[in-house]
Design a protein around this motif. Structure first.
Motif, PDB file in Angstrom:
ATOM      1  N   GLY A  26      -3.187  -8.326  13.996  1.00  0.00           N
ATOM      2  CA  GLY A  26      -3.007  -6.979  14.536  1.00  0.00           C
ATOM      3  C   GLY A  26      -3.364  -5.897  13.530  1.00  0.00           C
ATOM      4  N   GLN A  27      -3.030  -4.655  13.869  1.00  0.00           N
ATOM      5  CA  GLN A  27      -3.304  -3.517  12.991  1.00  0.00           C
ATOM      6  C   GLN A  27      -2.173  -3.345  11.981  1.00  0.00           C
ATOM      7  OE1 GLN A  27      -3.808  -0.708  16.376  1.00  0.00           O
ATOM      8  NE2 GLN A  27      -5.746  -0.173  15.388  1.00  0.00           N
ATOM      9  N   GLU A  28      -2.530  -2.877  10.798  1.00  0.00           N
ATOM     10  CA  GLU A  28      -1.528  -2.639   9.759  1.00  0.00           C
ATOM     11  C   GLU A  28      -0.452  -1.688  10.274  1.00  0.00           C
ATOM     12  OE1 GLU A  28      -1.435  -1.122   5.112  1.00  0.00           O
ATOM     13  OE2 GLU A  28      -2.745  -0.114   6.548  1.00  0.00           O
ATOM     14  N   ALA A  29       0.805  -2.012   9.984  1.00  0.00           N
ATOM     15  CA  ALA A  29       1.919  -1.164  10.405  1.00  0.00           C
ATOM     16  C   ALA A  29       2.986  -1.172   9.312  1.00  0.00           C
ATOM     17  CB  ALA A  29       2.496  -1.654  11.726  1.00  0.00           C
ATOM     18  N   ILE A  30       3.411   0.025   8.886  1.00  0.00           N
ATOM     19  CA  ILE A  30       4.383   0.151   7.793  1.00  0.00           C
ATOM     20  C   ILE A  30       5.496   1.110   8.213  1.00  0.00           C
ATOM     21  CG2 ILE A  30       4.734   0.794   5.377  1.00  0.00           C
ATOM     22  CD1 ILE A  30       1.709   0.286   4.964  1.00  0.00           C
ATOM     23  N   THR A  31       6.726   0.616   8.203  1.00  0.00           N
ATOM     24  CA  THR A  31       7.895   1.415   8.557  1.00  0.00           C
ATOM     25  C   THR A  31       8.872   1.409   7.391  1.00  0.00           C
ATOM     26  OG1 THR A  31       7.698   0.810  10.905  1.00  0.00           O
ATOM     27  CG2 THR A  31       9.813   1.681  10.178  1.00  0.00           C
ATOM     28  N   HIS A  32       9.246   2.590   6.899  1.00  0.00           N
ATOM     29  CA  HIS A  32      10.285   2.724   5.870  1.00  0.00           C
ATOM     30  C   HIS A  32      11.594   3.104   6.571  1.00  0.00           C
ATOM     31  CE1 HIS A  32       7.052   2.746   2.903  1.00  0.00           C
ATOM     32  NE2 HIS A  32       6.452   3.692   3.617  1.00  0.00           N
TER      33      HIS A  32
END
Length: 306
Positions: A208-214
């Motif tokens: 999938g597409q890169e996903a970053i959650t802080h």
């Protein structure tokens, strides 16, 4: 702050020292990083002036030159205006930030749909006599509430798209998740793709597409086994927060699609703040979004303190 002024269809900028020595062409290219096609159109249609004269695109600008651009011509709305009383969090000649309620799409999913936030924005602008080719810069899920940023003309829209891609528009969310989080803060880095078995669902996928959650823990409710978290995104994938917290075993309360229990009528997710540096004035724009409905989950949380 950069001195600017609107004069009818034209927008004036008093060139400060930091922008002097750029040619007009390089100013558009390097300061605003505007798309070549839009800059070419402005140039060919003679919509740029310097000190009230047609711009010489290869001549350096000087301190206190007045750069004037024709941004505010009437244009056809991208959607049909439809009345709904909206809550405006910020507005100037270029930007509009609106507090989206639950149960409303950000934009139409078909040509005949007219009950979305975009339709309501069109009606709001029409009532002010502003016929603009506006656009939403990002979107929220139908049952997610909070701040949505709109561009009021195509040029600022293109600039804001670039800022969003470069993560220069900060979006902060609050969510109520099942379970008690062990860590007070953390980052979820998991790519997100479509779920082949469900038309609207997304899932963590290595392809999938890169996903970053802080995220950061705000408080816990041990009696109901819930945690209130504050989140910020480096990416803007569909259902990103919902997918990521479901993946780590803490689905959002009310989010049935991703394993949450129906203890609320919708997923407990609110876009509580948007912050950005205005591309034209260099002013810091901060828009806290009050909670519109009455989820008791957020009742003692002040959006202005986040």
């Amino acid at each position: 702050m950069i001195q600017t002024k609107r004069k009818g269809e034209w927008f004036e900028i008093l060139i400060p020292e930091e922008w002097a020595t750029y040619t007009v062409q390089d100013f558009f290219r390097h300061v605003w990083q505007a798309p070549k096609k839009q800059v070419h159109t402005l140039r060919m249609e003679k919509k740029v002036k310097v000190n009230n004269a047609e711009a010489n695109w290869t001549q350096p600008l000087q301190v206190n030159d007045v750069l004037t651009i024709q941004f505010f011509q009437n244009e056809e709305f991208p959607v049909q205006p439809s009345y709904y009383e909206i809550t405006v969090l910020h507005e100037d000649d270029h930007l509009l930030v609106v507090n989206k309620p639950a149960g409303m799409d950000t934009h139409p999913n078909s040509p005949t749909q007219n009950d979305t936030l975009a339709n309501a924005v069109a009606y709001y602008l029409q009532s002010k006599g502003e016929l603009r080719a506006f656009k939403h810069v990002h979107r929220l899920d139908k049952d997610t509430t909070g701040a949505v940023l709109f561009a009021k003309h195509p040029f600022i829209g293109a600039i804001l798209d670039g800022m969003l891609e470069k993560r220069e528009i900060k979006r902060t969310y609050v969510a109520l998740v099942h379970g008690i989080l062990k860590n007070k803060k953390g980052t979820i880095r998991e790519s997100i793709g479509r779920d082949r078995h469900h038309p609207t669902r997304r899932r963590v996928s290595p392809t999938g597409q890169e996903a970053i959650t802080h995220y950061q823990l705000v408080k816990t409710d041990s009696k109901r086994n819930l945690s209130l978290v504050q989140c910020s995104l480096d990416t803007g994938r569909t259902h990103q927060i919902r997918v990521h917290f479901s993946h780590i075993g803490h689905p959002l309360a009310g989010d049935i699609l991703y394993g949450g229990k129906p203890i609320f009528l919708r997923q407990a997710l609110h876009a509580v703040k948007i912050q950005l540096i205005h591309p034209f004035t260099k002013e810091t724009i901060t828009c806290p979004a009050p909670f519109l409905d009455e989820p008791k989950i957020f009742s003692d949380l002040d959006p202005y303190s986040i």
